[in-house]
Enzyme design. Structure first.
Site, PDB file in Angstrom:
ATOM      1  N   ARG A  10       0.815 -19.172  19.484  1.00  0.00           N
ATOM      2  CA  ARG A  10       2.165 -18.779  19.032  1.00  0.00           C
ATOM      3  C   ARG A  10       2.651 -17.566  19.821  1.00  0.00           C
ATOM      4  O   ARG A  10       1.876 -16.938  20.542  1.00  0.00           O
ATOM      5  CB  ARG A  10       2.117 -18.497  17.536  1.00  0.00           C
ATOM      6  N   HIS A  27       6.222 -15.779   6.718  1.00  0.00           N
ATOM      7  CA  HIS A  27       4.859 -15.248   6.546  1.00  0.00           C
ATOM      8  C   HIS A  27       4.846 -14.145   5.478  1.00  0.00           C
ATOM      9  O   HIS A  27       3.897 -14.022   4.709  1.00  0.00           O
ATOM     10  CB  HIS A  27       4.320 -14.707   7.870  1.00  0.00           C
ATOM     11  N   TRP A  67       9.504 -22.946   5.641  1.00  0.00           N
ATOM     12  CA  TRP A  67      10.153 -22.294   4.494  1.00  0.00           C
ATOM     13  C   TRP A  67      11.250 -21.357   5.004  1.00  0.00           C
ATOM     14  O   TRP A  67      12.368 -21.334   4.473  1.00  0.00           O
ATOM     15  CB  TRP A  67       9.099 -21.516   3.694  1.00  0.00           C
ATOM     16  N   ASP A  71      -0.113 -23.592   4.511  1.00  0.00           N
ATOM     17  CA  ASP A  71       0.770 -24.091   5.571  1.00  0.00           C
ATOM     18  C   ASP A  71       2.202 -24.216   5.051  1.00  0.00           C
ATOM     19  O   ASP A  71       2.429 -24.493   3.876  1.00  0.00           O
ATOM     20  CB  ASP A  71       0.254 -25.448   6.069  1.00  0.00           C
ATOM     21  N   GLY A  72       3.154 -23.997   5.962  1.00  0.00           N
ATOM     22  CA  GLY A  72       4.562 -24.208   5.634  1.00  0.00           C
ATOM     23  C   GLY A  72       5.409 -22.944   5.625  1.00  0.00           C
ATOM     24  O   GLY A  72       6.594 -22.998   5.296  1.00  0.00           O
ATOM     25  N   GLU A 102     -13.536 -32.081  -1.916  1.00  0.00           N
ATOM     26  CA  GLU A 102     -12.389 -32.860  -2.390  1.00  0.00           C
ATOM     27  C   GLU A 102     -11.145 -32.266  -1.729  1.00  0.00           C
ATOM     28  O   GLU A 102     -10.976 -31.042  -1.697  1.00  0.00           O
ATOM     29  CB  GLU A 102     -12.273 -32.761  -3.918  1.00  0.00           C
ATOM     30  N   ARG A 125      -4.372 -28.084   1.019  1.00  0.00           N
ATOM     31  CA  ARG A 125      -3.487 -27.747   2.140  1.00  0.00           C
ATOM     32  C   ARG A 125      -2.061 -28.014   1.690  1.00  0.00           C
ATOM     33  O   ARG A 125      -1.700 -29.147   1.361  1.00  0.00           O
ATOM     34  CB  ARG A 125      -3.784 -28.565   3.394  1.00  0.00           C
ATOM     35  N   LEU A 140     -13.566 -12.125  -8.675  1.00  0.00           N
ATOM     36  CA  LEU A 140     -13.151 -13.144  -7.705  1.00  0.00           C
ATOM     37  C   LEU A 140     -13.425 -12.649  -6.284  1.00  0.00           C
ATOM     38  O   LEU A 140     -13.056 -11.530  -5.942  1.00  0.00           O
ATOM     39  CB  LEU A 140     -11.638 -13.402  -7.864  1.00  0.00           C
TER      40      LEU A 140
END
Ligand code: IPE
Ligand code: IPE
Ligand code: MG
Length: 235
Positions: free
Chosen positions: A71, A37, A25, A20-21, A201, A182, A131
């Site tokens: 959006r 983005h 930014w 998020d952000g 957590e 987050r 991964l």
């Protein structure tokens, strides 16, 4: 460079990242939201390298929620184009790094070419084992549960267990996220894996997603390793 290391025991098995952000930014810099983005995608690339360095085995990036359709069309198409670009440009990298790409969410609403592209990359990278990089796309935790229950109803079940639900969630190939990060300082889960997060957590750093780097991941992991996970028991 960054020399600190993470203890190899007690690492999260699956990290969920609510990125998020991006918009803030960009706005802070007087730029259009989509450049936020774009910078967010660069942060994904860097974060994948850092996750591999810290020997994390699975990550889910929350990239587009079932609520993000609210959006503007311009912003939504911009996000889709960035994804197309990212997947096309990073194919070799996924192999070099041993990254397996997967996705979760309701892709029936997604542009078909992007769905095909994702499926192609999933097949090509399925044997990579360093991964798992899972993208949550048109993903909603509520939708995930409803989708799972509808599958079970179709199978004719009239009574279900926790395992039935878990086995039918989009995430059935992953362990539940034991750590959810987050960024941007917002302290909510915004319909991320609500069922799977029963015992996660949570960590809410202030950094905006495009600025998230190896150092932030290091701090996050150190923080996780200090937590006393009791699961309702007593130590
Ligand atoms: C997160 O950044 C990316 C997506 C939800 C796709 P935002 O676009 O939500 O950024 P802010 O919250 O407006 O700063
Ligand atoms: C959550 O961020 C969704 C993703 C990161 C994809 P939002 O920016 O959409 O969430 P709200 O609107 O602040 O809850
Ligand atoms: Mg946001």
């Amino acid at each position: 460079m960054f020399k600190k290391y993470i203890l190899s025991e007690n690492l999260p098995k699956h990290i969920g990242i609510i990125m998020d952000g991006n918009g803030r930014w960009a706005t802070k810099r007087g730029l259009p939201r989509n450049l936020g983005h774009k910078a967010g995608i660069d942060a994904v690339v860097k974060t994948i390298d850092a996750l591999i360095k810290f020997k994390i085995k699975a990550v889910t990036f929350f990239a587009f929620s079932t609520e993000n359709w609210k959006r503007s069309e311009q912003e939504i198409n911009g996000i889709f184009n960035l994804l197309r670009d990212y997947l096309a440009k990073n194919q070799n990298d996924f192999f070099e790094k041993g990254v397996k790409i997967t996705s979760i969410g309701d892709l029936t609403e997604f542009p078909q070419d992007l769905v095909d592209q994702l499926e192609d990359i999933r097949k090509k990278t399925k044997n990579n084992d360093k991964l798992i990089v899972n993208f949550a796309l048109n993903y909603g935790g509520k939708d995930d549960i409803v989708h799972a229950v509808n599958k079970l109803l179709k199978e004719g079940k009239n009574q279900i267990t926790d395992k039935d639900i878990s086995d039918n969630l989009y995430t059935n190939f992953l362990p539940d996220p034991d750590f959810v990060i987050r960024t941007s300082g917002e302290q909510r889960v915004s319909n991320f894996m609500i069922y799977q997060m029963a015992y996660s957590e949570l960590y809410f750093p202030k950094v905006l997603w495009p600025d998230f780097n190896e150092k932030h991941l290091y701090e996050a992991l150190k923080n996780f390793q200090k937590r006393d996970r009791r699961f309702g028991g007593i130590k």
